[in-house]
Design an enzyme around this catalytic site. Structure first.
Site, PDB file in Angstrom:
ATOM      1  N   THR A  33       4.560   2.641 -11.817  1.00  0.00           N
ATOM      2  CA  THR A  33       4.244   3.713 -12.762  1.00  0.00           C
ATOM      3  C   THR A  33       5.505   4.544 -13.002  1.00  0.00           C
ATOM      4  O   THR A  33       6.618   4.067 -12.758  1.00  0.00           O
ATOM      5  CB  THR A  33       3.024   4.541 -12.278  1.00  0.00           C
ATOM      6  OG1 THR A  33       2.612   5.418 -13.328  1.00  0.00           O
ATOM      7  CG2 THR A  33       3.329   5.364 -11.032  1.00  0.00           C
ATOM      8  N   ASN A  34       5.349   5.755 -13.508  1.00  0.00           N
ATOM      9  CA  ASN A  34       6.517   6.595 -13.817  1.00  0.00           C
ATOM     10  C   ASN A  34       6.191   8.033 -13.437  1.00  0.00           C
ATOM     11  O   ASN A  34       5.129   8.320 -12.910  1.00  0.00           O
ATOM     12  CB  ASN A  34       6.861   6.455 -15.301  1.00  0.00           C
ATOM     13  CG  ASN A  34       5.676   6.800 -16.178  1.00  0.00           C
ATOM     14  OD1 ASN A  34       5.223   7.929 -16.212  1.00  0.00           O
ATOM     15  ND2 ASN A  34       5.151   5.802 -16.874  1.00  0.00           N
ATOM     16  N   ASP A  35       7.121   8.932 -13.711  1.00  0.00           N
ATOM     17  CA  ASP A  35       7.000  10.315 -13.243  1.00  0.00           C
ATOM     18  C   ASP A  35       6.089  11.208 -14.081  1.00  0.00           C
ATOM     19  O   ASP A  35       5.985  12.398 -13.803  1.00  0.00           O
ATOM     20  CB  ASP A  35       8.385  10.966 -13.208  1.00  0.00           C
ATOM     21  CG  ASP A  35       9.156  10.554 -11.968  1.00  0.00           C
ATOM     22  OD1 ASP A  35       8.555  10.546 -10.886  1.00  0.00           O
ATOM     23  OD2 ASP A  35      10.350  10.226 -12.094  1.00  0.00           O
ATOM     24  N   SER A  36       5.440  10.646 -15.096  1.00  0.00           N
ATOM     25  CA  SER A  36       4.625  11.507 -15.959  1.00  0.00           C
ATOM     26  C   SER A  36       3.486  12.181 -15.193  1.00  0.00           C
ATOM     27  O   SER A  36       2.769  11.542 -14.434  1.00  0.00           O
ATOM     28  CB  SER A  36       4.024  10.671 -17.091  1.00  0.00           C
ATOM     29  OG  SER A  36       3.071  11.444 -17.784  1.00  0.00           O
TER      30      SER A  36
END
Ligand code: CTP
Ligand code: CA
Length: 229
Positions: A33-36
């Protein structure tokens, strides 16, 4: 409360907002996933509800409380998100793609946990590109529909953002330089440059995501106004 809201350009408009970071599964216990955090998208959804829009919030996983008055469509992967956007876009007047979408997903999904082996000190994960949802939306876009994209950049902000505005056939592109402190992912503040096709870019100061959302929605209101004369 609905009745007491003043009429705005968004009254009765159907707005689709996507938010959060998509997850791409590697195995039953791991994902990419990512930092959102989803905060920017949720703030925009809340602002649009306050201005009288019918908001459908397509959300990848977040830790946030769903804003009152939105219709939530939960999704996990990029392909789920793409399917939900394709399903809801035809009835939407406006699409705001604030979700941080995984660009690649594991080529194969395995249903058993990947084990370390004694003889391998390295492993390779094969990834394949996901669907570009805004490009798909561009191919489905009807006259009168507006699309808004986001761009998280770490360099050449305006050049990269302008390319995205054009290639994704967007009406508005909200660009943030995530290499700057306090900007972009996860925090409660943001500083953005809002690009449109008809006007010089609008820059916000480093302010709360709620304040940034108000400015983005103001710019969107200007476009709705222009479009409807
Ligand atoms: N986006 C999308 N589908 C994808 C990837 C991104 O619709 N598969 C959307 C995002 O929601 C955002 C905009 O496209 O509104 C720009 O996302 P960004 O990651 O900045 O751009 P990319 O086109 O993915 O290019 P890159 O990551 O290489 O800069
Ligand atoms: Ca990307």
């Amino acid at each position: 409360q609905l009745l007491s809201r003043p009429k705005t350009v968004f009254s009765g408009k159907n707005v689709l907002v996507t938010a959060g970071g998509t997850r791409e599964r590697i195995d039953p216990v791991r994902f990419i996933t990512n930092d959102s955090s989803g905060k920017m998208g949720y703030a925009i959804a809340a602002e649009l509800v306050n201005r009288g829009a019918n908001v459908t919030l397509i959300s990848a996983p977040t830790r946030l409380t769903v804003p009152n008055g939105t219709h939530l469509v939960p999704v996990t992967t990029t392909e789920d998100l793409a399917d939900a956007v394709v399903h809801h876009f035809p009835k939407a007047d406006i699409l705001v793609m604030a979700a941080a979408v995984a660009d690649f997903r594991p080529k194969t999904s395995v249903d058993q946990k990947i084990k370390k082996t004694a003889d391998n000190d390295e492993m390779t994960l094969s990834l394949v590109k996901t669907t570009d949802i805004l490009k798909t939306a561009a191919s489905l876009k009807q006259p009168g529909q507006l699309t808004v994209g986001f761009a998280a950049e770490t360099q050449n902000l305006i050049t990269n953002a302008t390319k995205k505005l054009t290639s994704k056939q967007l009406d508005l592109l909200v660009a943030n330089d995530v290499s700057q402190p306090g900007v972009g992912f996860n925090g409660d503040t943001n500083q953005v440059t809002i690009l449109s096709r008809d006007k010089t870019p609008v820059q916000t100061a480093l302010v709360s995501k709620t304040a940034v959302a108000a400015t983005v929605v103001d710019e969107l209101a200007r476009l709705v106004d222009t479009k409807e004369g």
